[in-house]
Scaffold this motif. Structure first.
Motif, PDB file in Angstrom:
ATOM      1  N   GLU A   1       0.831  -1.204   0.000  1.00  0.00           N
ATOM      2  CA  GLU A   1       0.000   0.000   0.000  1.00  0.00           C
ATOM      3  C   GLU A   1       0.866   1.254   0.000  1.00  0.00           C
ATOM      4  OE1 GLU A   1      -3.665   2.082   2.528  1.00  0.00           O
ATOM      5  OE2 GLU A   1      -2.921   0.097   3.092  1.00  0.00           O
ATOM      6  N   ALA A   2       1.979   1.236   0.740  1.00  0.00           N
ATOM      7  CA  ALA A   2       2.884   2.390   0.767  1.00  0.00           C
ATOM      8  C   ALA A   2       3.468   2.656  -0.612  1.00  0.00           C
ATOM      9  CB  ALA A   2       4.000   2.165   1.785  1.00  0.00           C
ATOM     10  N   ALA A   3       3.618   1.600  -1.419  1.00  0.00           N
ATOM     11  CA  ALA A   3       4.155   1.742  -2.766  1.00  0.00           C
ATOM     12  C   ALA A   3       3.072   2.064  -3.793  1.00  0.00           C
ATOM     13  CB  ALA A   3       4.881   0.462  -3.172  1.00  0.00           C
ATOM     14  N   TYR A   4       1.837   2.247  -3.329  1.00  0.00           N
ATOM     15  CA  TYR A   4       0.706   2.549  -4.213  1.00  0.00           C
ATOM     16  C   TYR A   4       0.547   1.481  -5.294  1.00  0.00           C
ATOM     17  CZ  TYR A   4       1.169   7.093  -1.998  1.00  0.00           C
ATOM     18  OH  TYR A   4       1.274   8.107  -1.071  1.00  0.00           O
ATOM     19  N   SER A   5       0.774   0.225  -4.932  1.00  0.00           N
ATOM     20  CA  SER A   5       0.686  -0.869  -5.896  1.00  0.00           C
ATOM     21  C   SER A   5      -0.521  -1.739  -5.597  1.00  0.00           C
ATOM     22  CB  SER A   5       1.958  -1.720  -5.838  1.00  0.00           C
ATOM     23  OG  SER A   5       1.850  -2.830  -6.701  1.00  0.00           O
ATOM     24  N   LYS A   6      -1.209  -2.145  -6.639  1.00  0.00           N
ATOM     25  CA  LYS A   6      -2.347  -3.044  -6.492  1.00  0.00           C
ATOM     26  C   LYS A   6      -1.952  -4.497  -6.693  1.00  0.00           C
ATOM     27  CE  LYS A   6      -5.806   0.395  -7.892  1.00  0.00           C
ATOM     28  NZ  LYS A   6      -6.905   0.718  -8.842  1.00  0.00           N
ATOM     29  N   THR A   7      -0.690  -4.717  -7.024  1.00  0.00           N
ATOM     30  CA  THR A   7      -0.192  -6.080  -7.219  1.00  0.00           C
ATOM     31  C   THR A   7       0.990  -6.328  -6.285  1.00  0.00           C
ATOM     32  OG1 THR A   7       1.284  -5.349  -8.996  1.00  0.00           O
ATOM     33  CG2 THR A   7      -0.911  -6.085  -9.632  1.00  0.00           C
ATOM     34  N   ALA A   8       1.309  -7.598  -6.102  1.00  0.00           N
ATOM     35  CA  ALA A   8       2.425  -7.953  -5.228  1.00  0.00           C
ATOM     36  C   ALA A   8       3.715  -7.292  -5.710  1.00  0.00           C
ATOM     37  CB  ALA A   8       2.587  -9.472  -5.196  1.00  0.00           C
ATOM     38  N   LEU A   9       4.517  -6.820  -4.775  1.00  0.00           N
ATOM     39  CA  LEU A   9       5.738  -6.104  -5.122  1.00  0.00           C
ATOM     40  C   LEU A   9       6.840  -7.067  -5.551  1.00  0.00           C
ATOM     41  CD1 LEU A   9       5.940  -3.538  -2.159  1.00  0.00           C
ATOM     42  CD2 LEU A   9       4.906  -3.203  -4.414  1.00  0.00           C
ATOM     43  N   THR A  10       7.597  -6.661  -6.548  1.00  0.00           N
ATOM     44  CA  THR A  10       8.828  -7.386  -6.854  1.00  0.00           C
ATOM     45  C   THR A  10       9.826  -7.118  -5.725  1.00  0.00           C
ATOM     46  OG1 THR A  10       9.834  -5.548  -8.060  1.00  0.00           O
ATOM     47  CG2 THR A  10       8.397  -7.046  -9.316  1.00  0.00           C
ATOM     48  N   THR A  11      10.926  -7.852  -5.722  1.00  0.00           N
ATOM     49  CA  THR A  11      11.909  -7.656  -4.660  1.00  0.00           C
ATOM     50  C   THR A  11      12.521  -6.257  -4.739  1.00  0.00           C
ATOM     51  OG1 THR A  11      12.400 -10.013  -4.698  1.00  0.00           O
ATOM     52  CG2 THR A  11      13.976  -8.599  -3.568  1.00  0.00           C
ATOM     53  N   GLY A  12      12.763  -5.772  -5.934  1.00  0.00           N
ATOM     54  CA  GLY A  12      13.276  -4.406  -6.081  1.00  0.00           C
ATOM     55  C   GLY A  12      12.294  -3.373  -5.572  1.00  0.00           C
ATOM     56  N   GLU A  13      11.018  -3.550  -5.909  1.00  0.00           N
ATOM     57  CA  GLU A  13       9.986  -2.628  -5.417  1.00  0.00           C
ATOM     58  C   GLU A  13       9.848  -2.715  -3.905  1.00  0.00           C
ATOM     59  OE1 GLU A  13       7.059  -2.682  -9.371  1.00  0.00           O
ATOM     60  OE2 GLU A  13       6.769  -4.130  -7.744  1.00  0.00           O
ATOM     61  N   LEU A  14      10.026  -3.919  -3.382  1.00  0.00           N
ATOM     62  CA  LEU A  14       9.943  -4.093  -1.934  1.00  0.00           C
ATOM     63  C   LEU A  14      11.047  -3.306  -1.227  1.00  0.00           C
ATOM     64  CD1 LEU A  14       8.609  -5.549   0.482  1.00  0.00           C
ATOM     65  CD2 LEU A  14      10.241  -7.412   0.116  1.00  0.00           C
ATOM     66  N   LEU A  15      12.255  -3.336  -1.776  1.00  0.00           N
ATOM     67  CA  LEU A  15      13.352  -2.576  -1.174  1.00  0.00           C
ATOM     68  C   LEU A  15      13.073  -1.074  -1.239  1.00  0.00           C
ATOM     69  CD1 LEU A  15      16.519  -4.518  -2.394  1.00  0.00           C
ATOM     70  CD2 LEU A  15      15.376  -4.636  -0.168  1.00  0.00           C
ATOM     71  N   ASP A  16      12.476  -0.613  -2.329  1.00  0.00           N
ATOM     72  CA  ASP A  16      12.090   0.800  -2.418  1.00  0.00           C
ATOM     73  C   ASP A  16      11.069   1.145  -1.337  1.00  0.00           C
ATOM     74  OD1 ASP A  16      13.751   1.199  -4.590  1.00  0.00           O
ATOM     75  OD2 ASP A  16      12.150   0.918  -6.075  1.00  0.00           O
ATOM     76  N   ALA A  17      10.117   0.247  -1.106  1.00  0.00           N
ATOM     77  CA  ALA A  17       9.094   0.487  -0.086  1.00  0.00           C
ATOM     78  C   ALA A  17       9.706   0.475   1.308  1.00  0.00           C
ATOM     79  CB  ALA A  17       7.988  -0.566  -0.197  1.00  0.00           C
ATOM     80  N   VAL A  18      10.706  -0.380   1.528  1.00  0.00           N
ATOM     81  CA  VAL A  18      11.403  -0.389   2.817  1.00  0.00           C
ATOM     82  C   VAL A  18      12.085   0.957   3.050  1.00  0.00           C
ATOM     83  CG1 VAL A  18      13.340  -1.395   4.083  1.00  0.00           C
ATOM     84  CG2 VAL A  18      11.696  -2.882   2.927  1.00  0.00           C
ATOM     85  N   ALA A  19      12.719   1.500   2.004  1.00  0.00           N
ATOM     86  CA  ALA A  19      13.361   2.808   2.136  1.00  0.00           C
ATOM     87  C   ALA A  19      12.339   3.891   2.469  1.00  0.00           C
ATOM     88  CB  ALA A  19      14.108   3.156   0.844  1.00  0.00           C
ATOM     89  N   SER A  20      11.148   3.801   1.867  1.00  0.00           N
ATOM     90  CA  SER A  20      10.086   4.751   2.185  1.00  0.00           C
ATOM     91  C   SER A  20       9.649   4.611   3.635  1.00  0.00           C
ATOM     92  CB  SER A  20       8.896   4.519   1.241  1.00  0.00           C
ATOM     93  OG  SER A  20       7.800   5.340   1.593  1.00  0.00           O
ATOM     94  N   LEU A  21       9.513   3.377   4.100  1.00  0.00           N
ATOM     95  CA  LEU A  21       9.149   3.129   5.501  1.00  0.00           C
ATOM     96  C   LEU A  21      10.179   3.751   6.443  1.00  0.00           C
ATOM     97  CD1 LEU A  21       7.621   1.645   7.817  1.00  0.00           C
ATOM     98  CD2 LEU A  21       9.015  -0.370   7.263  1.00  0.00           C
ATOM     99  N   LEU A  22      11.464   3.533   6.139  1.00  0.00           N
ATOM    100  CA  LEU A  22      12.532   4.049   7.000  1.00  0.00           C
ATOM    101  C   LEU A  22      12.704   5.555   6.853  1.00  0.00           C
ATOM    102  CD1 LEU A  22      15.175   1.207   6.537  1.00  0.00           C
ATOM    103  CD2 LEU A  22      13.582   1.547   8.436  1.00  0.00           C
ATOM    104  N   GLY A  23      12.071   6.144   5.860  1.00  0.00           N
ATOM    105  CA  GLY A  23      12.056   7.594   5.742  1.00  0.00           C
ATOM    106  C   GLY A  23      11.025   8.235   6.657  1.00  0.00           C
ATOM    107  N   THR A  24      10.172   7.405   7.276  1.00  0.00           N
ATOM    108  CA  THR A  24       9.136   7.916   8.175  1.00  0.00           C
ATOM    109  C   THR A  24       9.307   7.391   9.596  1.00  0.00           C
ATOM    110  OG1 THR A  24       7.594   7.967   6.303  1.00  0.00           O
ATOM    111  CG2 THR A  24       6.636   8.137   8.505  1.00  0.00           C
ATOM    112  N   TRP A  25       9.742   6.136   9.729  1.00  0.00           N
ATOM    113  CA  TRP A  25       9.814   5.488  11.035  1.00  0.00           C
ATOM    114  C   TRP A  25      11.222   5.000  11.342  1.00  0.00           C
ATOM    115  CZ3 TRP A  25       5.578   5.327  14.204  1.00  0.00           C
ATOM    116  CH2 TRP A  25       4.321   5.596  13.624  1.00  0.00           C
ATOM    117  N   THR A  26      11.593   5.081  12.605  1.00  0.00           N
ATOM    118  CA  THR A  26      12.772   4.386  13.117  1.00  0.00           C
ATOM    119  C   THR A  26      12.250   3.115  13.777  1.00  0.00           C
ATOM    120  OG1 THR A  26      14.010   6.428  13.470  1.00  0.00           O
ATOM    121  CG2 THR A  26      14.719   4.484  14.711  1.00  0.00           C
ATOM    122  N   LEU A  27      12.530   1.976  13.166  1.00  0.00           N
ATOM    123  CA  LEU A  27      11.913   0.732  13.601  1.00  0.00           C
ATOM    124  C   LEU A  27      12.413   0.304  14.977  1.00  0.00           C
ATOM    125  CD1 LEU A  27      11.863  -1.416  10.345  1.00  0.00           C
ATOM    126  CD2 LEU A  27      10.221   0.293  11.151  1.00  0.00           C
ATOM    127  N   GLY A  28      11.510  -0.288  15.744  1.00  0.00           N
ATOM    128  CA  GLY A  28      11.880  -0.907  16.997  1.00  0.00           C
ATOM    129  C   GLY A  28      12.334  -2.334  16.762  1.00  0.00           C
TER     130      GLY A  28
END
Length: 328
Positions: free
Chosen positions: A218-245
């Motif tokens: 959902e963060a990647a605005y995708s309606k289909t399952a993310l490829t591994t490359g897209e998943l890494l981009d989404a992880v970077a977006s997540l870490l641009g907002t949150w510092t994970l516990g």
């Protein structure tokens, strides 16, 4: 393969970190060296061998670089801007790769006490390649800190800094043209109003693998399952907002372990001096390297490197396109 300014920096008789000349007068050797630089060898400044063209902006720009270095010498400033692109991280040849499944298990055990906790906000140092079809690329290093306030407003501070060359001027293109600024120069400081969105990545990330996978999609605005490359981009977006516990890092490590394509390489030392395990994904023309803490599974960094030259942009195979190093 040093760039022009690195070559000139090496010829500087009074380096800022030199052991003998920091606060005192020059000795005879340094005086003679400086005289050669300012007189006999000054006309050759613009003819420094062009071993790396990524930071040369044509003949006119080379003259600008020469003028900049000359100005630094004449005004007594003994450091040149830290312009060299970061080299790709190198995996230690004698290290053993740690499979992601094993790392995820370590992260799960480290999260048993649920500390540290999830925190909204981020602290990252990043390098990115500014490319144009009109001139070779330049590397722009920054540090970005985002802090959220009790009223859900947040403040973002971006400064120009490069931990590889502490205290040296840093290159920026904030005004549209490359120019040096002092280390720590504030590029922007803004406070943003409260966001009324609760969509990812504004909402807290789930602590179950299926929920986190759907969240990143959902963060990647995708309606289909993310490829591994897209998943890494989404992880970077997540870490641009949150510092994970610890719990969120363990969930992310498990999700990555269940994802195809990430190959363990071994141990690396990241650009902030931290030890990590490297996992790579080869894509057409680029290689993604994910760096994770070997004990907790926390994501430390993400590097994208060109594996194919792009002559129209002055990019060579092995050039680092971007790098991010996240901190707590």
């Amino acid at each position: 393969m040093a760039d022009e300014l690195e070559l000139l920096r090496g010829a500087n008789p009074v380096p800022v970190d030199g052991p003998h000349f920091g606060d005192g007068p020059l000795d005879h050797h340094a005086e003679r060296h400086l005289d050669l630089l300012l007189h006999e060898r000054a006309p050759a400044t613009a003819a420094v061998p062009r071993r790396r063209t990524r930071l040369a902006w044509g003949l006119a720009a080379t003259a600008v670089v020469a003028a900049l270095v000359s100005a630094l010498l004449f005004t007594g400033q003994t450091t040149a801007p830290a312009l060299a692109a970061p080299r790709p991280l190198v995996v230690q040849t004698d290290s053993s790769p740690v499979p992601l499944k094993e790392l995820a298990g370590r992260a799960e055990r480290a999260a048993a006490d649920n500390a540290p906790a999830l925190r909204k906000g981020t602290h990252v140092q990043a390098w990115s390649l500014a490319m144009s079809d009109r001139k070779p690329p330049i590397t722009l290093p920054i540090e970005r800190i985002v802090r959220w306030n009790a009223d859900d407003t947040h403040t973002e501070i971006v400064v120009a800094t490069d931990p590889r060359h502490p205290g040296r001027p840093v290159l920026t293109d904030e005004d549209g043209e490359p120019r040096p600024v002092e280390d720590g120069h504030v590029l922007s400081k803004q406070t943003y109003p409260r966001s009324w969105s609760d969509a990812p990545p504004q909402s807290p990330p789930p602590t179950d693998v299926a929920g986190l996978r759907a969240y990143l999609q959902e963060a990647a605005y995708s309606k289909t399952a993310l490829t591994t490359g897209e998943l890494l981009d989404a992880v970077a977006s997540l870490l641009g907002t949150w510092t994970l516990g610890a719990r969120e890092s363990a969930t992310l490590a498990q999700l990555l372990a269940d994802t195809a394509g990430l190959e363990p390489l071994g141990q690396v030392t990241d650009r902030l001096g931290r030890r990590g395990q490297a996992y790579v994904l080869d894509l057409p023309g680029t290689r993604e390297m994910l760096i994770m803490d070997p004990a907790t599974g926390a994501v430390l960094g993400l590097e994208t490197t060109f594996t194919k030259a792009e002559p129209e942009y002055g990019v060579k195979a092995g050039d680092v396109m971007s790098y991010s190093a996240w901190m707590r």
